[in-house]
Design a protein around this motif. Structure first.
Motif, PDB file in Angstrom:
ATOM      1  N   ARG A  35      31.438  51.540  32.631  1.00 31.80           N
ATOM      2  CA  ARG A  35      30.986  52.767  33.093  1.00 31.80           C
ATOM      3  C   ARG A  35      30.029  53.426  32.051  1.00 31.80           C
ATOM      4  O   ARG A  35      29.146  53.899  32.536  1.00 31.80           O
ATOM      5  N   SER A  36      29.978  52.826  30.939  1.00 31.80           N
ATOM      6  CA  SER A  36      29.271  53.196  29.663  1.00 31.80           C
ATOM      7  C   SER A  36      28.122  52.458  29.381  1.00 31.80           C
ATOM      8  O   SER A  36      27.340  52.763  28.458  1.00 31.80           O
ATOM      9  N   MET A  37      27.733  51.394  30.360  1.00 26.21           N
ATOM     10  CA  MET A  37      26.718  50.588  30.021  1.00 26.21           C
ATOM     11  C   MET A  37      25.964  50.025  31.152  1.00 26.21           C
ATOM     12  O   MET A  37      26.544  50.080  32.359  1.00 26.21           O
ATOM     13  N   ALA A  38      24.716  49.946  30.916  1.00 26.62           N
ATOM     14  CA  ALA A  38      23.813  49.080  31.844  1.00 26.62           C
ATOM     15  C   ALA A  38      23.383  47.798  31.417  1.00 26.62           C
ATOM     16  O   ALA A  38      23.028  47.744  29.944  1.00 26.62           O
ATOM     17  N   CYS A  39      23.041  46.679  32.188  1.00 21.03           N
ATOM     18  CA  CYS A  39      22.427  45.580  31.581  1.00 21.03           C
ATOM     19  C   CYS A  39      21.671  44.718  32.804  1.00 21.03           C
ATOM     20  O   CYS A  39      22.055  45.275  34.015  1.00 21.03           O
ATOM     21  N   GLU A  40      20.834  43.906  32.180  1.00 25.52           N
ATOM     22  CA  GLU A  40      19.940  43.290  33.226  1.00 25.52           C
ATOM     23  C   GLU A  40      20.754  42.087  33.771  1.00 25.52           C
ATOM     24  O   GLU A  40      20.362  41.640  34.931  1.00 25.52           O
ATOM     25  N   GLN A  41      21.661  41.587  32.605  1.00 23.38           N
ATOM     26  CA  GLN A  41      22.427  40.312  33.141  1.00 23.38           C
ATOM     27  C   GLN A  41      23.834  40.521  32.877  1.00 23.38           C
ATOM     28  O   GLN A  41      24.190  40.733  31.517  1.00 23.38           O
ATOM     29  N   LEU A  42      24.972  40.168  33.433  1.00 24.11           N
ATOM     30  CA  LEU A  42      26.283  40.229  33.305  1.00 24.11           C
ATOM     31  C   LEU A  42      26.835  38.967  33.702  1.00 24.11           C
ATOM     32  O   LEU A  42      26.795  38.554  34.560  1.00 24.11           O
ATOM     33  N   TYR A  43      27.455  38.402  32.638  1.00 22.38           N
ATOM     34  CA  TYR A  43      28.225  37.202  32.619  1.00 22.38           C
ATOM     35  C   TYR A  43      29.581  37.410  32.641  1.00 22.38           C
ATOM     36  O   TYR A  43      30.189  37.758  31.640  1.00 22.38           O
ATOM     37  N   LEU A  44      30.337  36.894  33.538  1.00 18.05           N
ATOM     38  CA  LEU A  44      31.743  36.801  33.743  1.00 18.05           C
ATOM     39  C   LEU A  44      32.132  35.540  33.451  1.00 18.05           C
ATOM     40  O   LEU A  44      32.105  34.517  34.121  1.00 18.05           O
ATOM     41  N   VAL A  45      32.518  35.150  32.090  1.00 20.85           N
ATOM     42  CA  VAL A  45      32.834  33.759  31.684  1.00 20.85           C
ATOM     43  C   VAL A  45      34.356  33.279  31.600  1.00 20.85           C
ATOM     44  O   VAL A  45      34.771  32.677  30.661  1.00 20.85           O
ATOM     45  N   GLY A  46      34.766  33.540  32.774  1.00 21.13           N
ATOM     46  CA  GLY A  46      35.983  32.802  33.233  1.00 21.13           C
ATOM     47  C   GLY A  46      37.260  33.592  32.760  1.00 21.13           C
ATOM     48  O   GLY A  46      37.466  34.626  32.014  1.00 21.13           O
ATOM     49  N   ASP A  47      38.421  33.438  33.595  1.00 18.74           N
ATOM     50  CA  ASP A  47      39.801  33.910  33.487  1.00 18.74           C
ATOM     51  C   ASP A  47      39.543  35.447  33.818  1.00 18.74           C
ATOM     52  O   ASP A  47      40.271  36.141  33.120  1.00 18.74           O
ATOM     53  N   ILE A  48      38.679  35.692  34.592  1.00 21.95           N
ATOM     54  CA  ILE A  48      38.461  37.212  35.212  1.00 21.95           C
ATOM     55  C   ILE A  48      39.837  37.764  35.863  1.00 21.95           C
ATOM     56  O   ILE A  48      40.497  38.598  35.516  1.00 21.95           O
ATOM     57  N   VAL A  49      40.362  36.709  36.622  1.00 20.73           N
ATOM     58  CA  VAL A  49      41.388  36.844  37.818  1.00 20.73           C
ATOM     59  C   VAL A  49      42.528  35.826  37.072  1.00 20.73           C
ATOM     60  O   VAL A  49      42.022  34.702  37.162  1.00 20.73           O
ATOM     61  N   ASP A  50      43.706  36.343  37.099  1.00 21.76           N
ATOM     62  CA  ASP A  50      44.536  35.491  36.675  1.00 21.76           C
ATOM     63  C   ASP A  50      45.583  34.815  37.768  1.00 21.76           C
ATOM     64  O   ASP A  50      46.606  35.298  38.395  1.00 21.76           O
ATOM     65  N   GLY A  51      44.935  33.605  38.474  1.00 22.37           N
ATOM     66  CA  GLY A  51      45.419  33.069  39.393  1.00 22.37           C
ATOM     67  C   GLY A  51      46.707  32.430  39.282  1.00 22.37           C
ATOM     68  O   GLY A  51      47.743  32.429  40.069  1.00 22.37           O
ATOM     69  N   TRP A  52      47.133  31.951  37.920  1.00 24.89           N
ATOM     70  CA  TRP A  52      48.336  31.308  37.470  1.00 24.89           C
ATOM     71  C   TRP A  52      49.352  32.643  37.853  1.00 24.89           C
ATOM     72  O   TRP A  52      50.383  32.153  38.354  1.00 24.89           O
ATOM     73  N   ARG A  53      49.041  33.560  37.404  1.00 25.63           N
ATOM     74  CA  ARG A  53      50.115  34.640  37.294  1.00 25.63           C
ATOM     75  C   ARG A  53      50.553  35.095  38.537  1.00 25.63           C
ATOM     76  O   ARG A  53      51.497  35.408  38.885  1.00 25.63           O
ATOM     77  N   LEU A  54      49.102  35.401  39.249  1.00 26.55           N
ATOM     78  CA  LEU A  54      49.469  36.083  40.517  1.00 26.55           C
ATOM     79  C   LEU A  54      50.221  35.171  41.734  1.00 26.55           C
ATOM     80  O   LEU A  54      50.913  35.489  42.388  1.00 26.55           O
ATOM     81  N   ARG A  55      50.319  33.739  41.473  1.00 26.59           N
ATOM     82  CA  ARG A  55      50.944  32.784  42.287  1.00 26.59           C
ATOM     83  C   ARG A  55      52.468  33.017  42.063  1.00 26.59           C
ATOM     84  O   ARG A  55      53.119  32.699  42.816  1.00 26.59           O
ATOM     85  N   LYS A  56      52.799  33.459  40.617  1.00 23.82           N
ATOM     86  CA  LYS A  56      54.203  33.421  40.603  1.00 23.82           C
ATOM     87  C   LYS A  56      54.748  34.945  41.019  1.00 23.82           C
ATOM     88  O   LYS A  56      55.862  35.118  41.341  1.00 23.82           O
ATOM     89  N   SER A  57      54.051  35.869  40.753  1.00 21.91           N
ATOM     90  CA  SER A  57      54.352  37.217  40.911  1.00 21.91           C
ATOM     91  C   SER A  57      53.179  38.127  40.864  1.00 21.91           C
ATOM     92  O   SER A  57      52.122  38.001  40.270  1.00 21.91           O
ATOM     93  N   TRP A  58      53.111  39.211  41.859  1.00 21.20           N
ATOM     94  CA  TRP A  58      51.991  39.964  42.309  1.00 21.20           C
ATOM     95  C   TRP A  58      52.015  41.127  41.464  1.00 21.20           C
ATOM     96  O   TRP A  58      52.911  42.010  41.396  1.00 21.20           O
TER      97      TRP A  58
END
Length: 273
Positions: A35-58
């Motif tokens: 919320r506090s910044m603006a940028c021209e380019q935003l890179y999400l460099v992996g492990d944003i969502v933890d699918g390993w954990r979500l498969r075991k418990s939500w």
């Protein structure tokens, strides 16, 4: 139009290892940063969502929703958003080459800085021999990390009652265990060597939850850290200068304080120009 709350303007922002879907994720801290910044380019460099954990418990709360909404808002209002899946969100690798709601999925990227440096951007798990060759051990390590985080919670509960500040047990263990220190060094050197092999000036990665900026044999190595403990983002200023922003430390955000309700994302336009 510049967003009213976006007091910080960056050319590029790199974020990884958020681990949405886990209780250890500090999604409310990341939402505060987004919320506090603006940028021209935003890179999400992996492990944003933890699918390993979500498969075991939500586990998914309003703060996790807010992070997704804010990322999409940046995309909607002009930021070029690139999502490079990691090992914990590896299922998204099935969608490489697609663009979803303004977010482009790719296995890796080449980022050209304002001063002309060419940087390889990748999560980094391909250069982690444990993840690459012994996934069972990686899953065991993931379990051990969860245990360390739970012990960390108990230790800090006691520290809070005694009036002591927050202290990270798991980060302390990383620094004390010689094997962990050597593994981090080997990982960093391997990534730098790959950038050199490709004729690039440096590399930006995540994966090991260890924020760092250093030079290795003339190659620039930068790791943007994580949003579980260090709560760091790597940012590029408009002159090409890079900085590691330790958001929780800088904003004096408390790991002790109960998590407040998520603030709604406003739809005012964000423009980093």
């Amino acid at each position: 139009m510049q967003h009213a709350e976006a007091t910080r303007q960056y050319r590029s922002v790199f974020i990884s290892d958020v681990h949405l879907g886990t209780r250890g994720c500090r999604a409310e801290f990341l939402a505060d940063f987004l919320r506090s910044m603006a940028c021209e380019q935003l890179y999400l460099v992996g492990d944003i969502v933890d699918g390993w954990r979500l498969r075991k418990s939500w586990y998914w709360d309003a703060h996790h929703d807010e992070v997704i909404r804010l990322v999409l808002r940046h995309a909607r209002h002009g930021s070029a958003v690139t999502y490079i899946p990691g090992n914990h969100d590896e299922k998204f690798r099935d969608w490489l080459g697609l663009e979803v709601a303004g977010v482009r999925l790719t296995g890796e990227a080449e980022h050209v800085t304002a001063d002309g440096q060419r940087l390889l951007v990748m999560h980094g798990d391909a250069f982690d021999s444990v993840v690459r060759y012994a996934k069972f051990l990686a899953l065991l390590g993931d379990w051990a990390y969860d245990v360390a985080l739970e012990l960390n919670r108990l230790v800090n509960l006691a520290r809070r009652r005694l009036g002591y500040p927050y202290w990270s047990l798991s980060q302390w263990l990383k620094r004390q265990v010689k094997g962990a220190v050597k593994a981090i060094d080997r990982f960093e050197e391997a990534l730098a060597l790959e950038a050199r092999r490709r004729g690039l000036d440096g590399v930006i990665c995540g994966h090991i939850h260890h924020a760092e900026m250093r030079e290795i044999g003339g190659i620039v190595y930068r790791n943007d850290g994580d949003w579980v403990e260090s709560c760091t983002a790597l940012v590029e200023h408009f002159d090409g200068r890079f900085e590691l922003v330790a958001w929780a430390e800088e904003r004096k955000l408390s790991f002790f304080r109960p998590r407040r309700a998520a603030e709604p994302a406003l739809d005012t336009a964000v423009d980093a120009s």
